[in-house]
Design an enzyme around this catalytic site. Sequence first.
Site, PDB file in Angstrom:
ATOM      1  N   ASP A   1       1.497  -9.655 -17.959  1.00  0.00           N
ATOM      2  CA  ASP A   1       1.261 -11.096 -17.871  1.00  0.00           C
ATOM      3  C   ASP A   1       1.590 -11.802 -19.182  1.00  0.00           C
ATOM      4  O   ASP A   1       2.027 -12.949 -19.171  1.00  0.00           O
ATOM      5  CB  ASP A   1      -0.199 -11.373 -17.481  1.00  0.00           C
ATOM      6  CG  ASP A   1      -0.379 -11.276 -15.982  1.00  0.00           C
ATOM      7  OD1 ASP A   1       0.466 -11.829 -15.255  1.00  0.00           O
ATOM      8  OD2 ASP A   1      -1.342 -10.627 -15.538  1.00  0.00           O
TER       9      ASP A   1
ATOM     10  N   CYS B   1      -2.448  -2.179 -22.160  1.00  0.00           N
ATOM     11  CA  CYS B   1      -2.527  -1.544 -20.836  1.00  0.00           C
ATOM     12  C   CYS B   1      -1.450  -2.055 -19.895  1.00  0.00           C
ATOM     13  O   CYS B   1      -1.440  -1.720 -18.726  1.00  0.00           O
ATOM     14  CB  CYS B   1      -3.910  -1.724 -20.232  1.00  0.00           C
ATOM     15  SG  CYS B   1      -4.369  -3.437 -19.998  1.00  0.00           S
TER      16      CYS B   1
ATOM     17  N   HIS C   1       0.834  -1.211   0.000  1.00  0.00           N
ATOM     18  CA  HIS C   1       0.000   0.000   0.000  1.00  0.00           C
ATOM     19  C   HIS C   1       0.856   1.244   0.000  1.00  0.00           C
ATOM     20  O   HIS C   1       0.545   2.258  -0.602  1.00  0.00           O
ATOM     21  CB  HIS C   1      -0.875   0.044   1.256  1.00  0.00           C
ATOM     22  CG  HIS C   1      -1.827  -1.081   1.315  1.00  0.00           C
ATOM     23  ND1 HIS C   1      -1.795  -2.028   2.288  1.00  0.00           N
ATOM     24  CD2 HIS C   1      -2.819  -1.419   0.481  1.00  0.00           C
ATOM     25  CE1 HIS C   1      -2.731  -2.904   2.055  1.00  0.00           C
ATOM     26  NE2 HIS C   1      -3.370  -2.565   0.964  1.00  0.00           N
TER      27      HIS C   1
ATOM     28  N   GLU D   1      -3.667 -11.653 -22.436  1.00  0.00           N
ATOM     29  CA  GLU D   1      -2.442 -11.741 -21.634  1.00  0.00           C
ATOM     30  C   GLU D   1      -1.978 -13.182 -21.468  1.00  0.00           C
ATOM     31  O   GLU D   1      -1.021 -13.466 -20.778  1.00  0.00           O
ATOM     32  CB  GLU D   1      -2.607 -11.031 -20.282  1.00  0.00           C
ATOM     33  CG  GLU D   1      -3.906 -11.283 -19.574  1.00  0.00           C
ATOM     34  CD  GLU D   1      -4.126 -10.393 -18.345  1.00  0.00           C
ATOM     35  OE1 GLU D   1      -3.231  -9.642 -17.950  1.00  0.00           O
ATOM     36  OE2 GLU D   1      -5.236 -10.465 -17.787  1.00  0.00           O
TER      37      GLU D   1
HETATM   38  C1  PEP Z   1      -0.961  -6.867 -17.447  1.00  0.00           C
HETATM   39  O1  PEP Z   1      -0.877  -8.056 -17.113  1.00  0.00           O
HETATM   40  O2  PEP Z   1      -0.236  -6.340 -18.324  1.00  0.00           O
HETATM   41  C2  PEP Z   1      -1.941  -5.982 -16.807  1.00  0.00           C
HETATM   42  C3  PEP Z   1      -2.169  -4.772 -17.245  1.00  0.00           C
HETATM   43  O3  PEP Z   1      -2.570  -6.462 -15.719  1.00  0.00           O
HETATM   44  P1  PEP Z   1      -1.885  -6.585 -14.275  1.00  0.00           P
HETATM   45  O4  PEP Z   1      -0.555  -5.908 -14.317  1.00  0.00           O
HETATM   46  O5  PEP Z   1      -2.841  -5.951 -13.338  1.00  0.00           O
HETATM   47  O6  PEP Z   1      -1.791  -8.071 -14.108  1.00  0.00           O
HETATM   48 MG    MG Z   2      -2.452  -8.972 -15.964  1.00  0.00          MG
END
Ligand code: PEP
Ligand code: MG
Length: 590
Positions: free
Chosen positions: A466, A513, A200, A442
Amino acid sequence: MSDIKKQVALMKGIGVSSGVTIGRAFVIKSVGLDLAHQCYLETTKTDNEVERFERAIQMSADELICVKKKMEADGRGQEHIRIIDAHLLILKDHMITGDTIDMIRAERVNAEWALKKVMDGLLDFFNNMDDEYLKQRSSDIEHLVNMVLVNLTGRKKASLSDLKSPAVIIAHDLSPAETAQMVKGTVLGFLTDAGAKTSHTAIMARALEIPAVVGLETITHKVETGDMVIIDGTTGTVIINPSKSVVNVYKKRKERYENYGRSLFHYKDMPSETTDGERISLLGNMEIVEEIDSLLKNGAEGIGLYRTEFLYLNRKDMPTEDEHTAAYETVIRRMAPRPVVIRTLDVGGDKLLPGMEVSDEINPALGLRAIRFCLKNKDIFKTQLRGILRASAKGPVQILLPMISGVDEIRHARALIEECKTELETEGKKYDRNIEIGAMIEIPSAAVITDLIAKEVDFVSIGTNDLLQYSLAIDRVNEHVAYLYEPFHPAVLRIIKTVAEAANKAGISVGVCGEMAGEPEYAIILLGFGIDKLSMSAYSLLRVKRLVRSVSIAQAKELCEKIMEFATASEVEQFVSNKIPDLYKEEFWS
Ligand code: PEP
Ligand code: MG
């Protein structure tokens, strides 16, 4: 003592919040734990001891309530306030108070010693778990016990409120309550022995834009209050008692970093458009509401990834449908009229929800995570879906499904969404009937069948964090294989290209993302592959906009064609770093 006599030291930790800071240290020592010595009591004294312990618990609870009121008055978000509520619950939990009182009576020992013994038992229990999230919770217990010990002995430790002039905070660990009280300007930065990217404290440091490095292990032993310290939160570097010449080097770096940051604001209201007129949406990634200000300040055109896990953490029960709705409505209102992509719960495996049993999966990253967990726990999933749908009546919202490995999961999730819609309809509750549903790409299996997935969803978003983990078979949190985490790996490039081409051919929007979207040297490749939505942290938004406005899609495509010929990540990297200055004259990576 003059700085010259002090030992110079360089340490490397986990940089969790970017920026450079140079200042005097203010060390917050955990004095409480040092005060716990064992004493035996006469039988007649145990009741008094229990009372003394209960008073200390009450004083600690009062302190937490004070912090909570201050946070409410300062307009801090519900996420922060809920952390304090969770601390209040832990404080009153039988595992701490009941067991300590039992030990005072049974073993006739002083309260400090009994409390420390109870805490040691709990910490052993938590630390033996593989679960990172639960390990983080053991630090919450340590903070609370320390607070009670200080109140038992009446000896106050140095605290943030003792800070008279701007300083760099050094602590073994900072509780979320302490971090939430930090003010930019007074707190120049902070360094902790403990901590990880997902703590956090790290999340709040980023939200508050305070440079920070965590996981330094022994920083509290190496630094004393008054020592000069340099923090480079971008690289995770810390220099203790630097020489004048090193200070000068970092002063220049700080100045460059800040000037560059300021110069970027010039791009804030400019369109995110390539030199050949292609519009690229630059969106923000968020976990907590506090990040919205900074995302808007940096020109976010919407939220491309709202990681909703935070709503479930730091609490003993599940969020209700009303809580979901309220949380999403706040984000929608603050971002209006911009779109908000809400990702459904990505938890399970290595992250535990309140009230769930400890996971005994051997490979949690390959286990019951995200959509798999949600499809198995339909009540939890539907509560969130209904919350999202209800919030969609208030503004543009899209639903994003994480960890999709095949079409069945999408169909199954869509059926549940339809079920929720019908229920809301019957109950006369409003929602956006045309709400768009997207899939995160992913997992390599999903990437390979993007053409089939594209027939089932309105958009796809590539989670490169991922995607790299699963396609290169490297644990994204394991420092021993971190060297294999290569976004320029030819396999990764081919996979992203396949996904982008399939989505473009199917005529659906394709975004990225994961962290790759926020790094200009990768973003240019993503543009070349035909990706038109990039979602990233506030820090990256204007850096990437600057890149977008400096290149043409034709140039990015040409670069992509060339790099597909290379056999290794380092060859690609070398080519891109030589080539980019031609395309993009000013230095943009720092
Ligand atoms: C990713 O896996 O790229 C993603 C955006 O999700 P997270 O990082 O939350 O797993
Ligand atoms: Mg992810």
